[in-house]
Design a protein around this motif. Sequence first.
Motif, PDB file in Angstrom:
ATOM      1  N   ILE A   1      61.642 -44.933   9.163  1.00 41.78           N
ATOM      2  CA  ILE A   1      60.617 -44.488   9.969  1.00 41.78           C
ATOM      3  C   ILE A   1      60.953 -44.319  11.537  1.00 41.78           C
ATOM      4  N   LEU A   2      61.666 -45.580  11.961  1.00 42.91           N
ATOM      5  CA  LEU A   2      62.262 -45.268  13.372  1.00 42.91           C
ATOM      6  C   LEU A   2      63.204 -44.532  13.612  1.00 42.91           C
ATOM      7  N   VAL A   3      64.041 -44.310  12.838  1.00 44.50           N
ATOM      8  CA  VAL A   3      64.932 -43.317  12.949  1.00 44.50           C
ATOM      9  C   VAL A   3      64.494 -41.976  12.979  1.00 44.50           C
ATOM     10  N   ALA A   4      63.685 -41.571  12.053  1.00 44.49           N
ATOM     11  CA  ALA A   4      62.968 -40.458  12.186  1.00 44.49           C
ATOM     12  C   ALA A   4      62.231 -40.089  13.241  1.00 44.49           C
ATOM     13  N   VAL A   5      61.401 -41.174  13.897  1.00 45.12           N
ATOM     14  CA  VAL A   5      60.521 -40.802  15.069  1.00 45.12           C
ATOM     15  C   VAL A   5      61.681 -40.803  16.269  1.00 45.12           C
ATOM     16  N   VAL A   6      62.846 -41.431  16.496  1.00 47.17           N
ATOM     17  CA  VAL A   6      63.748 -41.137  17.500  1.00 47.17           C
ATOM     18  C   VAL A   6      64.106 -39.677  17.428  1.00 47.17           C
ATOM     19  N   PHE A   7      64.616 -39.006  16.350  1.00 42.77           N
ATOM     20  CA  PHE A   7      65.059 -37.804  16.216  1.00 42.77           C
ATOM     21  C   PHE A   7      63.882 -36.748  16.192  1.00 42.77           C
ATOM     22  N   ALA A   8      62.634 -36.987  15.831  1.00 46.30           N
ATOM     23  CA  ALA A   8      61.775 -36.245  16.236  1.00 46.30           C
ATOM     24  C   ALA A   8      61.268 -36.068  17.475  1.00 46.30           C
ATOM     25  N   GLY A   9      61.473 -37.176  18.282  1.00 49.86           N
ATOM     26  CA  GLY A   9      61.418 -37.010  19.726  1.00 49.86           C
ATOM     27  C   GLY A   9      62.399 -36.307  20.542  1.00 49.86           C
ATOM     28  N   ILE A  10      63.840 -36.252  20.088  1.00 46.42           N
ATOM     29  CA  ILE A  10      64.721 -35.492  20.528  1.00 46.42           C
ATOM     30  C   ILE A  10      64.305 -34.004  20.105  1.00 46.42           C
ATOM     31  N   TYR A  11      64.033 -33.534  18.939  1.00 47.03           N
ATOM     32  CA  TYR A  11      63.373 -32.161  18.350  1.00 47.03           C
ATOM     33  C   TYR A  11      62.384 -31.876  19.476  1.00 47.03           C
ATOM     34  N   LEU A  12      61.247 -32.711  19.735  1.00 45.45           N
ATOM     35  CA  LEU A  12      60.072 -32.155  20.600  1.00 45.45           C
ATOM     36  C   LEU A  12      60.590 -31.837  21.955  1.00 45.45           C
TER      37      LEU A  12
END
Length: 317
Positions: A295-306
């Motif tokens: 989840i933490l990894v996904a949140v980090v890359f979701a932040g990069i995407y946004l």
Amino acid sequence: MASMLSEKAPAAIAAGAAPGRRRRRTAWRAAGFVVPVWVYVLCFYVYPLVSNVKMGFQNYTVASFYTGAAPFVGFANYTAVFHDPQFMTVVTNTVLFTIGSLAFQFAVGMGLAVFFRRVFPLGGVLRGLLLVPWLLPLVVSGTVWRWMMYNDSGVINYTLLHLHLIGQPVPWLASTNTSLIAVIIVNIWVGIPFNMVILYGGLQALPEQVFEAAAIDGANAWQRFTRITLPMLRPVILVVLTLGLIYTVKVFDVIMIVTQGGPANSSQTLTTYAYDLSFSQLLFGRGAAVGNILILVAVVFAGIYLRAVREQDGERR
């Protein structure tokens, strides 16, 4: 005169109250659409997420389902996971699986997007056929690929042997050296249509006048691609790679169907490792801890995407 004013007053009050009633009705209608969505999100996303994060800090066992007792153990589950001899192998497999899948999905998807930018007969039909891997259920795709990769009866080994490209059957699913390659190949096949569609849409938005001017100035096809197409397509490429990274890191069904993470954990990734800890070894706290890492990894890359999307919107403005 006074009587006329007294007659107009109620009408004015009613006219003034009408917009207020309309606003309230509009607000209730909006709530009727929004509230069910929020209830769904809270029940099926927020509650499981909070429960998983909480479970990662508890000693949750099978008995906890009956007694409700799950002692708080702090970071003990994370410490146990990090000290597990399998953990580094799993992380390495996850990194190789993600990089290998992304690299080939993007390269093939970009090639197909550039190819289909040309207008030719049946181009739309071919694009539609290439979407089949994306539309098929992953259970079906994984099962078919597993059958194709069988050692003795698989169509892949049969074809390679008859083309004299190999001297003996390749144990795609039974060898620790090839099992990870096998699941990467399947995931590449599944992800190519996504890359092709998004990149094709980005290419269609590029102005043709720029390419025509570059061709007149003497730029060849490779120069136009590297010096014009790629720079202009950079926002789309960043979005495609970020979304692909988020999806690939959490791939579960393809690996479970094709190799089940084996043999000897050679194709085990973080997702299948979390499943194995929770439902094979019944170490629910450790499985939740691995899930929280994902989840933490996904949140980090979701932040990069946004952030990439905001930068793209800023460039358009």
